[in-house]
Design an enzyme around this catalytic site. Structure first.
Site, PDB file in Angstrom:
ATOM      1  N   LYS A  87       0.856  -1.195   0.000  1.00 20.07           N
ATOM      2  CA  LYS A  87       0.000   0.000   0.000  1.00 20.07           C
ATOM      3  C   LYS A  87       0.893   1.245   0.000  1.00 20.07           C
ATOM      4  CE  LYS A  87      -4.259   1.263   2.415  1.00 20.07           C
ATOM      5  NZ  LYS A  87      -4.979   1.083   3.677  1.00 20.07           N
TER       6      LYS A  87
HETATM    7  C1  E4P Z   1      -8.159   2.397   3.442  1.00 22.03           C
HETATM    8  O1  E4P Z   1      -7.578   1.404   3.082  1.00 22.03           O
HETATM    9  C2  E4P Z   1      -8.099   2.946   4.798  1.00 22.03           C
HETATM   10  O2  E4P Z   1      -7.544   1.983   5.654  1.00 22.03           O
HETATM   11  C3  E4P Z   1      -9.436   3.255   5.380  1.00 22.03           C
HETATM   12  O3  E4P Z   1     -10.491   2.824   4.563  1.00 22.03           O
HETATM   13  C4  E4P Z   1      -9.571   4.590   5.982  1.00 22.03           C
HETATM   14  O4  E4P Z   1     -10.848   4.694   6.560  1.00 22.03           O
HETATM   15  P1  E4P Z   1     -11.236   5.822   7.609  1.00 22.03           P
HETATM   16  O5  E4P Z   1     -11.443   7.087   6.852  1.00 22.03           O
HETATM   17  O6  E4P Z   1     -12.496   5.327   8.231  1.00 22.03           O
HETATM   18  O7  E4P Z   1     -10.095   5.926   8.581  1.00 22.03           O
END
Ligand code: E4P
Length: 217
Positions: A87
């Protein structure tokens, strides 16, 4: 449509896996910290535990922000397990690294995407997944779902292979709306998946079926 769970909580990952509809897991440094997982070695060990629970893709986020650092970290993460997806944040050095990984056959998830332009760049660089954060856009009075629809249109215009991973999903209606728009994947909390089960007429209907069965026995 693939369902990913957005957590580093092993119990919730197991629960979603046991439901039989889980296609993968996304994590980020904040989700790790929420579970008390800190320090490189502990984080690496945790990724391995997650890979042992699920059969699908597991996103593991780099914390470097320079090209060399992202590449070094990403290559180490990719070697951990064949389910690991590296990522990478949507920054200039990240785009370069995604292109590098793509050329090497290492799968990536381009994270922190908030615009069509960023999604276009991620696809051009060869990202496996692009993660537009719909909940965080909704939080600032911007239509997160509209971003998914616009990215879908652009990707379809050119036949990009990059999969749209609707991230920052907060609730069940986000899941349903993403499915209507044609997101390839959604990642959200366990509650957003379990909410799909719920309908009062199902509960009322089942209660009546069971009561009527008892009458005849
Ligand atoms: C994406 O991969 C992130 O981990 C995540 O969806 C972020 O979500 P949030 O905005 O609820 O922290």
């Amino acid at each position: 449509m693939k369902f990913f769970i957005d957590t580093a909580n092993l119990d919730q990952i197991k629960e979603a896996q046991d439901l039989g509809v889980l296609d993968g897991v996304t994590t980020n440094p904040s989700l790790m910290a929420k579970e008390g997982i800190t320090g490189k070695e502990n984080i690496i060990a945790h990724y391995k535990k997650i890979c042992d629970i699920v059969t699908g893709d597991v996103s593991a986020e780099v914390i470097s922000t320079d090209f060399d650092g992202i590449v070094k970290e990403g290559e180490e993460l990719a070697k951990l397990h064949d389910q690991i997806i590296v990522k990478v944040p949507m920054i200039k050095e990240g785009v370069k690294a995604i292109k590098y990984f793509s050329d090497k056959g290492i799968k990536t998830n381009c994270t922190l995407v908030f615009s069509v332009g960023q999604a276009l760049l991620a696809a051009k660089a060869g990202a496996t997944y692009v993660s537009p954060f719909i909940g965080r856009l909704d939080d600032i009075s911007t239509d997160g779902l509209n971003l998914i629809a616009e990215i879908r249109m652009v990707y379809d215009n050119y036949g990009f292979d990059t999969q749209i991973l609707a991230a920052s999903v907060r609730h069940t209606m986000h899941v349903i709306d993403c499915a209507k728009i044609g997101a390839d994947v959604m990642t959200g909390p366990l509650s957003s998946i379990e909410g799909l089960l719920k309908h009062p007429l199902t509960d009322i209907g089942l209660a009546k079926f069971l009561a009527d069965y008892k009458k005849g026995n």
